[in-house]
Every structure is written in C-alpha cells, then in structure tokens.
Scaffold this motif. Structure first.
Motif, PDB file in Angstrom:
ATOM      1  N   ARG A   1       0.835  -1.215   0.000  1.00 59.31           N
ATOM      2  CA  ARG A   1       0.000   0.000   0.000  1.00 59.31           C
ATOM      3  C   ARG A   1       0.869   1.264   0.000  1.00 59.31           C
ATOM      4  NH1 ARG A   1      -5.638  -0.930   3.330  1.00 59.31           N
ATOM      5  NH2 ARG A   1      -6.432  -2.539   1.921  1.00 59.31           N
TER       6      ARG A   1
ATOM      7  N   ASP B   1       1.099   4.071  -3.295  1.00 59.35           N
ATOM      8  CA  ASP B   1       1.053   5.531  -3.213  1.00 59.35           C
ATOM      9  C   ASP B   1       2.321   6.168  -3.778  1.00 59.35           C
ATOM     10  OD1 ASP B   1      -1.429   5.373  -2.096  1.00 59.35           O
ATOM     11  OD2 ASP B   1      -0.796   5.816  -0.041  1.00 59.35           O
TER      12      ASP B   1
ATOM     13  N   LYS C   1       2.191   6.243  -7.592  1.00 57.13           N
ATOM     14  CA  LYS C   1       1.246   7.263  -8.081  1.00 57.13           C
ATOM     15  C   LYS C   1       1.611   8.678  -7.630  1.00 57.13           C
ATOM     16  CE  LYS C   1      -2.727   4.190  -8.523  1.00 57.13           C
ATOM     17  NZ  LYS C   1      -2.830   4.386  -9.977  1.00 57.13           N
TER      18      LYS C   1
ATOM     19  N   LYS D   1       1.692   9.968  -4.761  1.00 61.11           N
ATOM     20  CA  LYS D   1       0.848  10.511  -3.706  1.00 61.11           C
ATOM     21  C   LYS D   1       1.675  10.722  -2.444  1.00 61.11           C
ATOM     22  CE  LYS D   1      -3.432   8.187  -5.199  1.00 61.11           C
ATOM     23  NZ  LYS D   1      -4.508   7.239  -4.774  1.00 61.11           N
TER      24      LYS D   1
ATOM     25  N   VAL E   1       2.960  10.036   1.032  1.00 61.12           N
ATOM     26  CA  VAL E   1       2.950   8.796   1.816  1.00 61.12           C
ATOM     27  C   VAL E   1       3.004   9.151   3.297  1.00 61.12           C
ATOM     28  CG1 VAL E   1       4.133   6.633   2.291  1.00 61.12           C
ATOM     29  CG2 VAL E   1       4.099   7.550  -0.038  1.00 61.12           C
TER      30      VAL E   1
ATOM     31  N   ILE F   1      -1.815   5.281   6.465  1.00 59.32           N
ATOM     32  CA  ILE F   1      -1.877   4.000   5.747  1.00 59.32           C
ATOM     33  C   ILE F   1      -2.052   2.852   6.726  1.00 59.32           C
ATOM     34  CG2 ILE F   1      -0.578   2.403   4.290  1.00 59.32           C
ATOM     35  CD1 ILE F   1       0.737   4.817   2.981  1.00 59.32           C
TER      36      ILE F   1
END
Length: 273
Positions: free
Chosen positions: A76, A80, A83, A85, A87, A92
């Motif tokens: 996970r 991220d 992409k 994103k 972190v 998470i």
C-alpha cells in the motif's frame, strides 16, 4: 509483457526499495520474527529429531503470516509512491489495520496442514521404537517419512507463493473473499510463464541475500570456540540475528514491490484479452 516491461518494473521496484522509514519498519518486523526463530532454535538444543523438525518448520509458517501482514502495508505504501501521492505511514497503517489483522489468518491452514504431517511422522518414529522389529519397519516404511518431509517442503513453497500472489491482491482489493478467489483463479489459470518469471525475478535477490547471510552466520558460528553451552549458542544467534535482518530488509521490500508490479501487469494482460 516484453523485456522493456521487465526492465521498467525492476528498476522502479529497486529504486523505491531504499526509503528510510520503509527499511526501518521492515527491519523491526523482521527482527521480531528473528527473535521468534532464535527462541525456537533455543528450544531445539539437545531435542530429539522429531521435536527438532517441528521447532525448525513452525517458525517459518508463523513468520509467513507476519510477513503477509507486513507485505500488505508495504504494498500500500508502494502503491502511493508509484502514483506520486504523499505517503503518510500512520494514515496508511490505520486504514490497513483490519486488513492486516484479517490477512494473517490465511497462514493458519498451512500451519494446521504442517502439524498434521508432523503428527503422522510421529507415528513412524514410534514404529521404529518397537523392540525387535522396529529397525526392520523403519527400513521398509522409509517412504513414509520421505513423503512427509517432502510435503513439509512443499508447504514452505506454498508459503512463498502465497506471499507473492495473495499479498498484493489483499493489499489492493481488500478481504472480499469472492473477489480475492476470482482474481486468484484468473492468476492461476492465466499466463503461467509470466507468473513464474516474475516470481523468480522477485525471489532471486532474496535468495541471494539469504544465502550469503546464512553462509556468513555459519562461518561465524564455526569460529566461536566458547559457544558449546546452549545459553552461549542462543545469545550468539540473537546477536547475529540483528545485522542479519538488517541486511535482509531491502530484499524483502523488493520482493513485495515486484509482487505488486506482477499483480498489476498480469491484471492488465487479463483484461486486455
């Protein structure tokens, strides 16, 4: 899937392996698994061969469940990162908590299967202890322990396959049993060659690191002339375990990164057909 695809996913998985927080998290979990292995190794000192077998294999299956939960968290994070994103580990972890706990139960059937094999092996051990005919039965029925030990090795391979195939599915799709079983069926019925190729790509660095570290640990143990006492042995294994797990952490992260890449690329192949 072309050679350029393999090169791309390998490079991306490799360069996203060496995050400090990710390495520290993985090292912490591996160190806890190492403590468990050292504990079982300590119990196995001067144990009989039958007990020694259970104390050697059981920590593998237990640690596999822990690594499955760790892999969900790492995948996970990797999702991220790919992409681009932000972190945030705490967010998470909170979002993944239920999935992480639920996924650890996937290793229970393999543990129960191993315990069953181990108990059946105990029957053959008892047969060998029968006075007069025990040795004869041990020779004639030698195929039984051979098949049971082979079954234990197969269960270890199934553990690795579970970590490679199941972890990214649960990490990206959740614990929906219907959806997970459908994706698993598609993976197993799909491109077998691509599955094996990607699995080898993920496992090779892990096996190389594990082999080098195990050899170094063995050579270190052979130089210890004061480790004849069980307590000294256990303390030596514990001290060696710390750098052992530290050097193994990048290979474990890379394994789960490639597992995530394999899941995505094979899903795209299936959807395009």
């Amino acid at each position: 899937m072309t050679l350029n695809d393999l090169r791309f996913i390998f490079n991306r998985a490799f360069f996203l392996t060496f995050g400090k927080k990710k390495l520290l998290t993985t090292f912490t979990v591996l160190a806890l698994c190492g403590v468990l292995v050292v504990f079982f190794r300590g119990l196995s000192v001067h144990a009989g061969q039958w007990i020694l077998m259970s104390l050697s294999f059981l920590p593998i299956f237990i640690c596999a469940g822990v690594l499955l939960s760790l892999g969900i968290f790492l995948i996970r994070i990797y999702h991220d990162e790919v992409k681009n994103k932000p972190v945030i580990y705490k967010h998470i972890f909170v979002k993944s908590w239920e999935v992480i706990i639920g996924a650890s139960y996937f290793s229970i059937p393999l543990i129960l299967c191993y315990l069953l094999l181990w108990m059946v092996l105990g029957i053959f051990v008892l047969l060998q202890e029968i006075p007069g005919i025990g040795d004869f039965l041990g020779v004639i029925l030698a195929f039984g322990p051979f098949l049971l030990n082979l079954g234990s090795m197969v269960l270890c391979l199934l553990n690795i396959a579970m970590l490679f195939v199941l972890t990214p599915i649960v990490a990206l799709k959740g614990l929906n049993r219907t959806q997970v079983s459908q994706i698993l069926a598609h993976r197993l019925k799909g491109d077998v060659f691509s599955n094996l190729l990607l699995a080898i790509l993920a496992v090779l660095p892990l096996l190389f690191c594990l082999g080098m570290l195990t050899l170094a640990a063995f050579l270190t143990g052979s130089l210890c002339y004061v480790c004849e006492k069980p307590l000294n042995n256990v303390l030596q294994w514990f001290v060696i375990m710390i750098p052992f797990t530290a050097f193994l952490s990048p290979a474990v992260i890379f394994f789960f990164n490639i597992a995530a890449e394999a899941h995505v690329i094979l899903q795209k192949q299936f959807q395009s057909t």
